[in-house]
Design an enzyme around this catalytic site. Structure first.
Site, PDB file in Angstrom:
ATOM      1  N   HIS A   1       1.469  -1.069   0.476  1.00 30.39           N
ATOM      2  CA  HIS A   1       0.039   0.069   0.377  1.00 30.39           C
ATOM      3  C   HIS A   1       0.600   1.047   0.178  1.00 30.39           C
ATOM      4  O   HIS A   1       2.099   1.090   0.482  1.00 30.39           O
ATOM      5  CB  HIS A   1      -0.457  -0.175   1.570  1.00 30.39           C
ATOM      6  CG  HIS A   1      -2.314   0.728   1.018  1.00 30.39           C
ATOM      7  ND1 HIS A   1      -1.544   1.901   2.003  1.00 30.39           N
ATOM      8  CD2 HIS A   1      -2.971   0.732   1.704  1.00 30.39           C
ATOM      9  CE1 HIS A   1      -2.637   3.001   2.291  1.00 30.39           C
ATOM     10  NE2 HIS A   1      -3.665   2.215   1.677  1.00 30.39           N
TER      11      HIS A   1
ATOM     12  N   ASP B   1       3.025  -4.349   7.799  1.00 32.24           N
ATOM     13  CA  ASP B   1       2.170  -3.884   7.916  1.00 32.24           C
ATOM     14  C   ASP B   1       0.655  -5.341   7.971  1.00 32.24           C
ATOM     15  O   ASP B   1       0.745  -5.449   7.030  1.00 32.24           O
ATOM     16  CB  ASP B   1       2.084  -2.748   6.735  1.00 32.24           C
ATOM     17  CG  ASP B   1       0.512  -2.331   6.400  1.00 32.24           C
ATOM     18  OD1 ASP B   1      -0.216  -3.165   6.750  1.00 32.24           O
ATOM     19  OD2 ASP B   1       0.370  -1.507   5.388  1.00 32.24           O
TER      20      ASP B   1
ATOM     21  N   GLN C   1      -4.306  -5.522   7.468  1.00 26.58           N
ATOM     22  CA  GLN C   1      -5.513  -6.425   6.282  1.00 26.58           C
ATOM     23  C   GLN C   1      -5.383  -7.716   7.079  1.00 26.58           C
ATOM     24  O   GLN C   1      -5.925  -8.235   7.415  1.00 26.58           O
ATOM     25  CB  GLN C   1      -5.425  -6.304   5.026  1.00 26.58           C
ATOM     26  CG  GLN C   1      -5.582  -5.736   3.961  1.00 26.58           C
ATOM     27  CD  GLN C   1      -6.922  -4.801   3.892  1.00 26.58           C
ATOM     28  OE1 GLN C   1      -7.694  -5.367   4.774  1.00 26.58           O
ATOM     29  NE2 GLN C   1      -7.256  -3.433   4.090  1.00 26.58           N
TER      30      GLN C   1
ATOM     31  N   LYS D   1     -10.408  -0.478  10.193  1.00 22.81           N
ATOM     32  CA  LYS D   1     -10.730  -1.779   9.806  1.00 22.81           C
ATOM     33  C   LYS D   1     -10.813  -3.320  10.461  1.00 22.81           C
ATOM     34  O   LYS D   1     -11.644  -4.421   9.812  1.00 22.81           O
ATOM     35  CB  LYS D   1      -9.609  -2.215   8.726  1.00 22.81           C
ATOM     36  CG  LYS D   1      -9.121  -1.605   7.750  1.00 22.81           C
ATOM     37  CD  LYS D   1      -8.267  -1.609   6.878  1.00 22.81           C
ATOM     38  CE  LYS D   1      -6.546  -0.216   6.484  1.00 22.81           C
ATOM     39  NZ  LYS D   1      -7.707  -0.005   4.885  1.00 22.81           N
TER      40      LYS D   1
ATOM     41  N   CYS E   1      -4.709   2.404  -3.501  1.00 26.44           N
ATOM     42  CA  CYS E   1      -2.887   2.787  -3.236  1.00 26.44           C
ATOM     43  C   CYS E   1      -2.349   1.860  -3.117  1.00 26.44           C
ATOM     44  O   CYS E   1      -1.427   1.507  -2.441  1.00 26.44           O
ATOM     45  CB  CYS E   1      -3.949   3.302  -0.699  1.00 26.44           C
ATOM     46  SG  CYS E   1      -4.772   4.354  -0.958  1.00 26.44           S
TER      47      CYS E   1
HETATM   48  N1  PMP Z   1      -2.087  -1.179   4.435  1.00 28.29           N
HETATM   49  C1  PMP Z   1      -2.618  -1.440   4.014  1.00 28.29           C
HETATM   50  C2  PMP Z   1      -1.793  -2.841   3.823  1.00 28.29           C
HETATM   51  C3  PMP Z   1      -3.933  -0.952   4.087  1.00 28.29           C
HETATM   52  O1  PMP Z   1      -4.998  -1.789   2.991  1.00 28.29           O
HETATM   53  C4  PMP Z   1      -4.032   0.160   4.282  1.00 28.29           C
HETATM   54  C5  PMP Z   1      -5.439   1.130   3.918  1.00 28.29           C
HETATM   55  N2  PMP Z   1      -6.233   0.731   3.397  1.00 28.29           N
HETATM   56  C6  PMP Z   1      -3.802   0.950   4.588  1.00 28.29           C
HETATM   57  C7  PMP Z   1      -2.005   0.531   4.899  1.00 28.29           C
HETATM   58  C8  PMP Z   1      -3.371   2.461   5.758  1.00 28.29           C
HETATM   59  O2  PMP Z   1      -3.852   2.496   6.581  1.00 28.29           O
HETATM   60  P1  PMP Z   1      -4.682   3.809   7.376  1.00 28.29           P
HETATM   61  O3  PMP Z   1      -5.594   4.934   6.326  1.00 28.29           O
HETATM   62  O4  PMP Z   1      -5.654   3.091   8.342  1.00 28.29           O
HETATM   63  O5  PMP Z   1      -3.515   4.147   8.109  1.00 28.29           O
END
Ligand code: PMP
Length: 414
Positions: A130, A207, A210, A233, A372
């Site tokens: 991401h 990270d 998910q 999430k 993203c």
């Molecule tokens: N990493 C991953 C794998 C994600 O799916 C997301 C959110 N789509 C993020 C980072 C970013 O998370 P946040 O916007 O809650 O900071």
């Protein structure tokens, strides 16, 4: 003991906890929410805990020597304990509340990265990342002269461990990888990749945005150095997330943000940082959000992450099977069974934007775009994709309705 039947989660009773799902939109179409990878919904227990706090026990935490502040502090610290236990943290001091995954990665990239990287050092990522797990490292590279490298995918669509081993060397200081891709749903072999990173002395950040919401997570088994995730999430509120870090690393890092709460002493000459975890929680934290996140973590654990994961994988496999019968539709990512709650696809000759607009008109919320993850889409040779992502409250019937709607949109738009 008797094996549990598949699809055994009591989804009907779970759904009663999520009134937002029980509505019809666009001329009486039942709402089908399949955008959980972007953000989940939250159960009444989470909402109620937040209302209760604001109604009865709210005050700023830690500093006040009065009843309300003691109540809030106790609840805030209880949330830390619950969330820490959920991921297998050994010490509360290692569990830092942030505003989310993005904030956690930026914290590490600054507080750890600024002091540890020099020109020519390497930061190794996978192509699945991401933007939150790319841009902070690119910024760190700009500040220090370090190099960012990416590991691609193998023929099966999984992280290519051979390339990974080739790229790992003694200049690699940081390996930052997602445990589950937010586009392909791949479950990445984290423990194996951490082990390999250790052999060259690199630090590892996971990270888990998910992963923590959908799979049993044990940071001790991963043996990583930092793990980050977001509350919104995993049935919790927005504005709160967690950075778990190895205590000795966190101790050695300078604070990231300066301000109230993160100090033990301030004089006109300077300051002394406070103890962990306060050292990394400058300012008034997201108190009520953290309390809500604690309740979300309790809710998930009561149902059981193993059960949730199994159920979601069945929904995902069903979506996979059904979508794969549609002419001209291409599923992204490896085939089941290592798919965690996410299905992304493209359709020959159709715009993903148009598909998602049509699906929305049928009551089905999916996401169209780059999610993203622009480098991943570029790597796959597509500008964007459609993504359906499931959670514990989605049903088999919803998956079938979603697939029918995809069939209809293709017929209509072709
Ligand atoms: N990493 C991953 C794998 C994600 O799916 C997301 C959110 N789509 C993020 C980072 C970013 O998370 P946040 O916007 O809650 O900071």
């Amino acid at each position: 003991m008797k094996e549990k039947e598949p699809m055994q989660l009591d989804v009907n009773s779970i759904r009663q906890d999520f009134p937002i799902l029980d509505q019809s939109i666009h001329r009486e179409r039942p709402l089908i929410y399949l955008d959980n990878a972007a953000s989940s919904q939250r159960p009444l227990a989470v909402l109620q805990s937040m209302v209760d706090c604001y109604e009865k026990t709210y005050a700023n935490v830690h500093r006040g020597i009065h009843w309300l502040s003691e109540q809030s502090t106790e609840q805030y610290e209880h949330a830390r304990q619950v969330v820490g236990q959920m991921i297998g943290a050994r010490h509360q001091a290692e569990v830092i509340f942030t505003s989310g995954t993005t904030a956690g990665i930026n914290l590490v990239a600054h507080a750890w990265g600024n002091g540890h990287l020099r020109e020519g050092d390497k930061i190794l990522l996978t192509i699945l990342e991401h933007h939150s797990n790319i841009v902070p490292w690119q910024q760190l590279a700009e500040r220090t002269g370090a190099i960012v490298e990416f590991v691609g995918l193998n023929e099966q669509g999984r992280v290519d461990l051979e390339t990974y081993q080739d790229l790992l060397d003694e200049r690699t200081r940081m390996v930052a990888i997602s445990a589950v891709s937010n586009v392909l749903g791949n479950v990445v072999p984290v423990a194996e990749m951490v082990g390999l990173a250790r052999s060259v002395g690199a630090q590892v950040l996971i990270d888990a945005a998910q992963h923590v919401p959908h799979e049993p997570t044990n940071i001790i088994e991963w043996d990583a150095d930092f793990v980050v995730f977001s509350g919104h999430k995993m049935l919790g509120p927005t504005g709160v997330g967690v950075l778990w870090g190895r205590e000795e690393l966190l101790e050695a890092m300078p604070p990231f943000l300066g301000g109230g709460s993160m100090i033990s002493q301030v004089t006109v000459e300077g300051f002394t940082p406070g103890e962990l975890p306060a050292k990394f929680e400058a300012g008034t934290p997201p108190i009520v959000e953290a309390i809500g996140l604690g309740v979300a973590a309790e809710y998930l654990q009561q149902i059981g992450l193993a059960e949730i994961s199994r159920y979601e994988r069945e929904l995902t496999a069903l979506a996979h099977r059904e979508l794969s019968t549609i002419d001209g539709l291409k599923l992204l990512g490896p085939a089941e069974p290592d798919q965690s709650g996410i299905v992304s696809f493209v359709v020959d000759g159709l715009s993903n934007q148009d598909i998602s607009i049509f699906l929305d008109r049928q009551g089905v919320a999916v996401r169209a775009g780059h999610h993203c993850a622009m480098p991943l889409h570029e790597y796959l040779g597509i500008p964007n994709s459609c993504r359906a992502s499931f959670y514990l409250y989605n049903t088999e019937q919803e998956v079938r309705r979603f697939v029918d709607a995809v069939r209809q949109v293709i017929e209509k738009l072709r």
